[in-house]
Design a protein around this motif. Structure first.
Motif, PDB file in Angstrom:
ATOM      1  N   MET A 195       0.855  -1.183   0.000  1.00 30.86           N
ATOM      2  CA  MET A 195       0.000   0.000   0.000  1.00 30.86           C
ATOM      3  C   MET A 195       0.895   1.238   0.000  1.00 30.86           C
ATOM      4  N   SER A 196       0.637   2.169  -0.913  1.00 30.52           N
ATOM      5  CA  SER A 196       1.482   3.352  -1.026  1.00 30.52           C
ATOM      6  C   SER A 196       1.200   4.332   0.106  1.00 30.52           C
ATOM      7  N   GLN A 197       2.166   5.202   0.316  1.00 33.29           N
ATOM      8  CA  GLN A 197       2.034   6.196   1.381  1.00 33.29           C
ATOM      9  C   GLN A 197       0.854   7.125   1.118  1.00 33.29           C
ATOM     10  N   GLU A 198       0.631   7.503  -0.143  1.00 35.53           N
ATOM     11  CA  GLU A 198      -0.484   8.404  -0.467  1.00 35.53           C
ATOM     12  C   GLU A 198      -1.824   7.752  -0.149  1.00 35.53           C
ATOM     13  N   VAL A 199      -1.945   6.469  -0.421  1.00 31.98           N
ATOM     14  CA  VAL A 199      -3.191   5.758  -0.109  1.00 31.98           C
ATOM     15  C   VAL A 199      -3.394   5.728   1.399  1.00 31.98           C
ATOM     16  N   ARG A 200      -2.320   5.478   2.139  1.00 28.48           N
ATOM     17  CA  ARG A 200      -2.440   5.456   3.613  1.00 28.48           C
ATOM     18  C   ARG A 200      -2.835   6.810   4.164  1.00 28.48           C
ATOM     19  N   ARG A 201      -2.300   7.893   3.571  1.00 32.30           N
ATOM     20  CA  ARG A 201      -2.606   9.241   4.066  1.00 32.30           C
ATOM     21  C   ARG A 201      -4.046   9.654   3.771  1.00 32.30           C
ATOM     22  N   THR A 202      -4.669   9.047   2.779  1.00 29.36           N
ATOM     23  CA  THR A 202      -6.037   9.435   2.429  1.00 29.36           C
ATOM     24  C   THR A 202      -7.091   8.531   3.052  1.00 29.36           C
ATOM     25  N   MET A 203      -6.677   7.475   3.731  1.00 26.65           N
ATOM     26  CA  MET A 203      -7.652   6.555   4.351  1.00 26.65           C
ATOM     27  C   MET A 203      -8.312   7.219   5.561  1.00 26.65           C
ATOM     28  N   PRO A 204      -9.629   7.249   5.604  1.00 31.41           N
ATOM     29  CA  PRO A 204     -10.339   7.852   6.750  1.00 31.41           C
ATOM     30  C   PRO A 204     -10.313   6.890   7.938  1.00 31.41           C
ATOM     31  N   ILE A 205      -9.413   7.129   8.888  1.00 33.65           N
ATOM     32  CA  ILE A 205      -9.241   6.199  10.011  1.00 33.65           C
ATOM     33  C   ILE A 205      -9.377   6.845  11.384  1.00 33.65           C
ATOM     34  N   LEU A 206      -9.412   8.175  11.430  1.00 33.41           N
ATOM     35  CA  LEU A 206      -9.392   8.862  12.717  1.00 33.41           C
ATOM     36  C   LEU A 206     -10.761   9.452  13.061  1.00 33.41           C
ATOM     37  N   PRO A 207     -11.286   9.151  14.250  1.00 33.17           N
ATOM     38  CA  PRO A 207     -12.535   9.792  14.678  1.00 33.17           C
ATOM     39  C   PRO A 207     -12.256  11.231  15.111  1.00 33.17           C
ATOM     40  N   ILE A 208     -13.284  12.004  15.242  1.00 30.29           N
ATOM     41  CA  ILE A 208     -13.140  13.423  15.570  1.00 30.29           C
ATOM     42  C   ILE A 208     -12.447  13.634  16.919  1.00 30.29           C
TER      43      ILE A 208
END
Length: 126
Positions: free
Chosen positions: A1-14
């Motif tokens: 998995m590329s770094q850009e894909v990891r940075r765009t994954m919605p994983i953090l709650p508010i």
């Protein structure tokens, strides 16, 4: 998995984003209402943020601290997304055309104050 894909994954709650950015939930929701960020939504309609969203919120916070209002921040972000306007193509002048242009400028400078110093122009004439 590329770094850009990891940075765009919605994983953090508010709640985590609030801790990372020192912003309140109300501020974060307001920036979303102003369309400065667009977090993903779960099936239960909860906001989920990516690392890029966190970076964007930190940018917003920094711009606000510099005194830039939300409209100004939106313009900055819009300029980052849009490619810069292509500069009009400049016509290449031949040496002869350049000499003619400079000769005319020099003749006009005798009757009015020129933006180019006459001494600078004289070195182009043979």
């Amino acid at each position: 998995m590329s770094q850009e894909v990891r940075r765009t994954m919605p994983i953090l709650p508010i709640s985590i984003v609030m801790e990372l950015t020192s912003l309140t939930a109300r501020q974060i929701r307001h920036y979303e209402d102003q369309q400065l960020i667009t977090p993903a939504r779960t099936s239960g309609n909860k906001r989920m943020f990516s690392l890029n969203d966190v970076d964007r919120l930190l940018e917003i916070k920094e711009y606000l601290e510099q005194g830039i209002n939300l409209a100004g921040i939106r313009k900055i972000f819009d300029m980052q997304v849009q490619p810069p306007l292509a500069a009009p193509e400049m016509k290449q002048m031949t040496d002869e055309e350049l000499r003619d242009f400079l000769r005319i400028e020099m003749m006009n400078s005798q009757s009015r104050r020129s933006s180019v110093r006459q001494g600078d122009l004289s070195r182009f004439y043979h």
